[in-house]
Scaffold this active site. Structure first.
Site, short mmCIF file in Angstrom:
data_model
loop_
_atom_site.label_atom_id
_atom_site.label_comp_id
_atom_site.label_asym_id
_atom_site.label_seq_id
_atom_site.Cartn_x
_atom_site.Cartn_y
_atom_site.Cartn_z
N HIS A 18 0.83 -1.21 0.00
CA HIS A 18 0.00 0.00 0.00
C HIS A 18 0.87 1.26 0.00
O HIS A 18 0.58 2.22 -0.71
CB HIS A 18 -0.88 0.05 1.26
CG HIS A 18 -1.95 -0.99 1.33
ND1 HIS A 18 -2.09 -1.82 2.42
CD2 HIS A 18 -2.93 -1.33 0.46
CE1 HIS A 18 -3.14 -2.62 2.22
NE2 HIS A 18 -3.66 -2.35 1.04
N LYS A 42 -18.05 -6.53 6.70
CA LYS A 42 -16.75 -7.14 6.44
C LYS A 42 -15.98 -7.23 7.76
O LYS A 42 -15.70 -6.20 8.39
CB LYS A 42 -16.00 -6.27 5.42
CG LYS A 42 -14.89 -7.00 4.69
CD LYS A 42 -14.44 -6.20 3.47
CE LYS A 42 -13.12 -6.70 2.94
NZ LYS A 42 -12.66 -5.90 1.79
N ARG A 92 -1.52 -6.24 -8.57
CA ARG A 92 -0.45 -7.22 -8.33
C ARG A 92 -0.41 -8.28 -9.40
O ARG A 92 0.63 -8.70 -9.84
CB ARG A 92 -0.67 -7.92 -6.98
CG ARG A 92 -0.16 -7.15 -5.80
CD ARG A 92 -0.75 -7.68 -4.52
NE ARG A 92 -2.19 -7.45 -4.50
CZ ARG A 92 -2.93 -7.49 -3.43
NH1 ARG A 92 -2.40 -7.80 -2.27
NH2 ARG A 92 -4.22 -7.25 -3.48
N SER A 130 -2.70 -7.88 2.82
CA SER A 130 -3.08 -7.79 4.24
C SER A 130 -3.43 -9.17 4.78
O SER A 130 -3.06 -9.51 5.90
CB SER A 130 -4.28 -6.85 4.40
OG SER A 130 -3.96 -5.56 3.95
P1 ADP Z 1 -9.65 -3.80 -0.64
O1 ADP Z 1 -10.35 -4.34 0.57
O2 ADP Z 1 -10.41 -2.74 -1.35
O3 ADP Z 1 -9.09 -4.85 -1.57
P2 ADP Z 1 -6.97 -3.40 0.30
O4 ADP Z 1 -6.64 -2.63 1.54
O5 ADP Z 1 -6.73 -4.87 0.34
O6 ADP Z 1 -8.44 -3.01 -0.04
O7 ADP Z 1 -6.18 -2.81 -0.94
C1 ADP Z 1 -6.27 -1.46 -1.34
C2 ADP Z 1 -5.54 -1.26 -2.66
O8 ADP Z 1 -4.16 -1.55 -2.54
C3 ADP Z 1 -6.03 -2.16 -3.78
O9 ADP Z 1 -5.98 -1.44 -4.99
C4 ADP Z 1 -5.04 -3.28 -3.80
O10 ADP Z 1 -4.98 -3.90 -5.08
C5 ADP Z 1 -3.78 -2.50 -3.51
N1 ADP Z 1 -2.73 -3.33 -2.95
C6 ADP Z 1 -2.72 -4.00 -1.79
N2 ADP Z 1 -1.56 -4.66 -1.62
C7 ADP Z 1 -0.80 -4.40 -2.70
C8 ADP Z 1 0.49 -4.80 -3.14
N3 ADP Z 1 1.24 -5.62 -2.42
N4 ADP Z 1 0.93 -4.36 -4.34
C9 ADP Z 1 0.15 -3.55 -5.08
N5 ADP Z 1 -1.06 -3.13 -4.73
C10 ADP Z 1 -1.55 -3.55 -3.57
#
Ligand code: ADP
Length: 170
Positions: A18, A42, A92, A130
């Site tokens: 992030h 959620k 990703r 996460s």
């Molecule tokens: P959501 O619950 O909306 O998926 P996240 O907190 O998991 O929210 O992710 C928020 C954003 O960050 C999303 O666009 C996700 O694809 C991106 N993201 C999370 N981890 C990574 C990573 N390791 N590399 C690239 N983008 C990431």
């Protein structure tokens, strides 16, 4: 005019992936507003207040980054209200792409003036999520290369890690 983007997500917890997306977004936009979603349906490990405090502390040194929480309503409406022109999302892999394409199309359909902008994190963050980080801590593994120190600490305090359990008697 200031070019503002929203960076929405659950951030349960925020990871180095992030933060990489955030850094890259700051090269493209004048201001990034991190929008932490608090969806009652959620289940999250950290409460919305905990996630807000964690993220705020990690970006406190960045003058062009704000943090807000969001519990109801369309993200594109939040963007419009805050004067943002784009939603910033990270990609990703193909799985992310399929999901993000659908969300991007839905958001575009709801408000055609808000673009979704995708950025690739550096390759070293490709396997960071996460949920993976939470699982690794549950299994007593090491996450210090995936999350900032403060988050690794918070995970250890929140999650009871179980020692290895094997059995030879069946
Ligand atoms: P959501 O619950 O909306 O998926 P996240 O907190 O998991 O929210 O992710 C928020 C954003 O960050 C999303 O666009 C996700 O694809 C991106 N993201 C999370 N981890 C990574 C990573 N390791 N590399 C690239 N983008 C990431």
């Amino acid at each position: 005019m200031k070019r503002i983007a929203l960076l929405p997500g659950s951030f349960d917890p925020i990871t180095n992936g992030h933060l990489d997306i955030l850094q890259k977004g700051l090269q493209l936009f004048d201001e990034i507003i991190i929008v932490i979603s608090s969806n009652e349906n959620k289940k999250t490990l950290f409460t919305i207040d905990e996630r807000y405090a964690q993220v705020s502390q990690l970006v406190a040194h960045l003058p062009n980054v704000k943090v807000i929480t969001h519990s109801r309503g369309l993200l594109v409406d939040v963007a419009e209200q805050l004067g943002a022109i784009a939603l910033l999302r990270g990609l990703r892999n193909v799985g992310d792409f399929e999901y993000e394409r659908t969300m991007g199309r839905i958001n575009k359909d709801q408000n055609s003036s808000i673009e979704t902008v995708f950025v690739l994190a550096d390759a070293k963050h490709d396997m960071v999520s996460s949920s993976a980080v939470k699982t690794i801590v549950e299994l007593n593994g090491e996450v210090s290369s995936f999350v900032p120190d403060s988050i690794a600490q918070a995970l250890k305090e929140k999650i009871t890690a179980y020692p290895v359990e094997i059995s030879h008697e069946h």
